[in-house]
Design an enzyme around this catalytic site. Structure first.
Site, PDB file in Angstrom:
ATOM      1  N   ALA A 118      13.672  -3.764  31.730  1.00 56.69           N
ATOM      2  CA  ALA A 118      13.164  -4.112  33.065  1.00 56.69           C
ATOM      3  C   ALA A 118      14.297  -4.610  33.971  1.00 56.69           C
ATOM      4  O   ALA A 118      15.239  -5.235  33.495  1.00 56.69           O
ATOM      5  CB  ALA A 118      12.081  -5.176  32.948  1.00 56.69           C
ATOM      6  N   GLY A 120      14.278  -1.499  35.299  1.00 52.79           N
ATOM      7  CA  GLY A 120      14.295  -0.072  35.043  1.00 52.79           C
ATOM      8  C   GLY A 120      15.434   0.716  35.637  1.00 52.79           C
ATOM      9  O   GLY A 120      15.506   1.927  35.446  1.00 52.79           O
ATOM     10  N   GLY A 121      16.342   0.066  36.335  1.00 49.34           N
ATOM     11  CA  GLY A 121      17.438   0.803  36.965  1.00 49.34           C
ATOM     12  C   GLY A 121      18.281   1.588  35.985  1.00 49.34           C
ATOM     13  O   GLY A 121      18.611   2.755  36.221  1.00 49.34           O
ATOM     14  N   LYS A 122      18.634   0.980  34.872  1.00 50.58           N
ATOM     15  CA  LYS A 122      19.466   1.667  33.888  1.00 50.58           C
ATOM     16  C   LYS A 122      18.657   2.729  33.143  1.00 50.58           C
ATOM     17  O   LYS A 122      19.194   3.776  32.758  1.00 50.58           O
ATOM     18  CB  LYS A 122      20.090   0.653  32.941  1.00 50.58           C
ATOM     19  CG  LYS A 122      21.105  -0.280  33.626  1.00 50.58           C
ATOM     20  CD  LYS A 122      21.691  -1.278  32.663  1.00 50.58           C
ATOM     21  CE  LYS A 122      22.776  -2.121  33.321  1.00 50.58           C
ATOM     22  NZ  LYS A 122      22.239  -3.053  34.348  1.00 50.58           N
ATOM     23  N   GLU A 140      10.544  -3.671  27.107  1.00 54.01           N
ATOM     24  CA  GLU A 140      10.674  -4.962  27.780  1.00 54.01           C
ATOM     25  C   GLU A 140       9.723  -5.954  27.122  1.00 54.01           C
ATOM     26  O   GLU A 140       8.519  -5.701  27.029  1.00 54.01           O
ATOM     27  CB  GLU A 140      10.362  -4.832  29.272  1.00 54.01           C
ATOM     28  CG  GLU A 140      10.320  -6.141  30.017  1.00 54.01           C
ATOM     29  CD  GLU A 140      11.606  -6.956  29.879  1.00 54.01           C
ATOM     30  OE1 GLU A 140      11.506  -8.179  29.637  1.00 54.01           O
ATOM     31  OE2 GLU A 140      12.704  -6.368  30.016  1.00 54.01           O
ATOM     32  N   ASP A 185      21.201  -4.097  27.527  1.00 53.31           N
ATOM     33  CA  ASP A 185      21.569  -4.833  28.738  1.00 53.31           C
ATOM     34  C   ASP A 185      20.902  -6.200  28.596  1.00 53.31           C
ATOM     35  O   ASP A 185      19.797  -6.419  29.067  1.00 53.31           O
ATOM     36  CB  ASP A 185      21.100  -4.088  29.982  1.00 53.31           C
ATOM     37  CG  ASP A 185      21.577  -4.753  31.256  1.00 53.31           C
ATOM     38  OD1 ASP A 185      22.765  -5.100  31.337  1.00 53.31           O
ATOM     39  OD2 ASP A 185      20.754  -4.926  32.183  1.00 53.31           O
ATOM     40  N   CYS A 238      25.251  -9.241  32.992  1.00 55.48           N
ATOM     41  CA  CYS A 238      25.688  -9.486  34.371  1.00 55.48           C
ATOM     42  C   CYS A 238      26.189 -10.923  34.481  1.00 55.48           C
ATOM     43  O   CYS A 238      25.879 -11.633  35.438  1.00 55.48           O
ATOM     44  CB  CYS A 238      24.563  -9.206  35.365  1.00 55.48           C
ATOM     45  SG  CYS A 238      23.083 -10.226  35.153  1.00 55.48           S
TER      46      CYS A 238
END
Length: 360
Positions: A118, A120-122, A140, A185, A238
């Site tokens: 979540a 969901g970009g990747k 997720e 991620d 990140c």
């Protein structure tokens, strides 16, 4: 207002670059979008190609060097309010967050897991590289975030994806050695979001950094179980915290001798010099020697499996047009079993959807 303990640590880590790093926080955060190659019309042309993304009135687009289909935009473009966004023609995503998937080496027809997917970009980026072939499992653990993930997968028109709301431990029991490639991620302390989100800096603490590092260890161990021999694992965050970046990779390598680092072609990505931190640095918050970070397994003189600066990718906001990210690619040793492609987990996913956990 950045946390004082964060600033003290960053000054020790960056040395002469600390001033430039601080100056970057006086600049506006960078914004980007990625075109969706999966939105294809009856004539075989993508929606972006057919209509021209410029037709939407986005006058300030420029390419993101390290991401296929990635573009920077200016706030005045407002792509999130355009019908193209709701139609799934593109996905709005922070540019540095586009880098990890480029290390995954996705090929059409493969089995891919995005373990912490979540919003969901990747996942959407992976799906574009699969080209409708193979299977993408997007997981997720938090139900509300899993719902957002599912909505984005649907909006982008991805037909070969399955969205799950499961704990990594449960997935590892159901899918041992199943996936060709796995992206982790990981949930992190979010230091790369400080310029974008004031809430992220207000919620930050050294204790949370340590908690995140411990959580990442468990998630990575589950991912290792689900990756097939010879498969690739990409780990990303990140955050800038060494405990959660080089530290997590180093601890993982010491626990899993069957894994090794894969080289990162930074020149190809247009990211020369975006190296990781050296293992010989003075310990910072327990890294890399013994100290405050209880989850850190390494001790002074035991950095033999620590990733070298050239082995990982660190994106800093004062070096690139992006908020900040970390990524590392690892390969699992071994040879595929002869019956690898004959294994089938479709019934497993059906059982999990019904609330069961038994593999059939």
């Amino acid at each position: 207002m950045l946390p004082e303990a964060f600033l003290e640590r960053m000054e020790r880590l960056l040395g002469a670059e600390y001033g430039a790093f601080l100056e970057s926080y006086g600049m506006g955060h960078v914004q980007g979008l990625r075109l969706n190659p999966g939105k294809i019309g009856w004539d075989g042309r993508s929606a972006a190609e057919k209509h021209g993304i410029g037709d939407a009135g986005f006058a300030h687009l420029s390419p993101v060097p390290w991401a296929e289909e990635g573009y920077y935009y200016q706030p005045s473009d407002q792509p999130g309010k355009h019908p193209f966004h709701e139609a799934g023609v593109y996905y709005v995503q922070e540019p540095s967050a586009m880098a990890p998937v480029e290390l995954l080496g996705v090929r059409p027809g493969e089995r891919i897991l995005d373990l912490c997917a979540a919003p969901g970009g990747k996942s959407v980026q992976i799906a574009g590289k699969l080209g409708g072939e193979g299977i993408l499992v997007c997981n997720e653990i938090h139900p509300a975030r899993a719902k957002i993930l599912s909505e984005n997968i649907e909006r982008m028109g991805i037909g070969n994806a399955c969205v799950l709301n499961e704990a990594p431990e449960r997935l590892a029991e159901a899918f041992p050695g199943y996936f060709d490639r796995i992206l982790v991620d990981a949930p992190c302390s979010g230091e790369g979001m400080f310029r974008k989100s004031q809430a992220a800096s207000q919620e930050w603490s050294l204790e949370n950094v340590r908690l995140c590092a411990g959580r990442q260890d468990g998630i990575l161990d589950c991912a290792a179980r689900m990756l097939r021999p010879g498969g690739r694992l990409v780990y990303s965050t990140c955050t800038f915290a060494p405990e959660e970046d080089e530290g997590s990779v180093g601890r993982f390598l010491r626990r899993h001798g069957e894994f090794g680092m894969l080289p990162v072609d930074k020149e190809r990505l247009g990211l020369p010099g975006c190296d990781g931190l050296a293992a010989g640095l003075e310990p910072v918050d327990g890294w890399p020697g013994p100290g405050a970070c209880g989850c850190n397994e390494l001790r002074a003189g035991q950095v033999d499996r620590w990733p070298g600066p050239g082995d990982v990718l660190r994106l800093w906001p004062h070096r690139i047009r992006g908020e900040g990210h970390f990524a590392a690619a690892l390969r699992k040793d071994g040879i595929l079993p002869a019956d690898y492609r004959d294994s089938d987990s479709r019934n497993t996913m059906k059982d999990m959807a019904k609330g069961g956990g038994k593999r059939t």
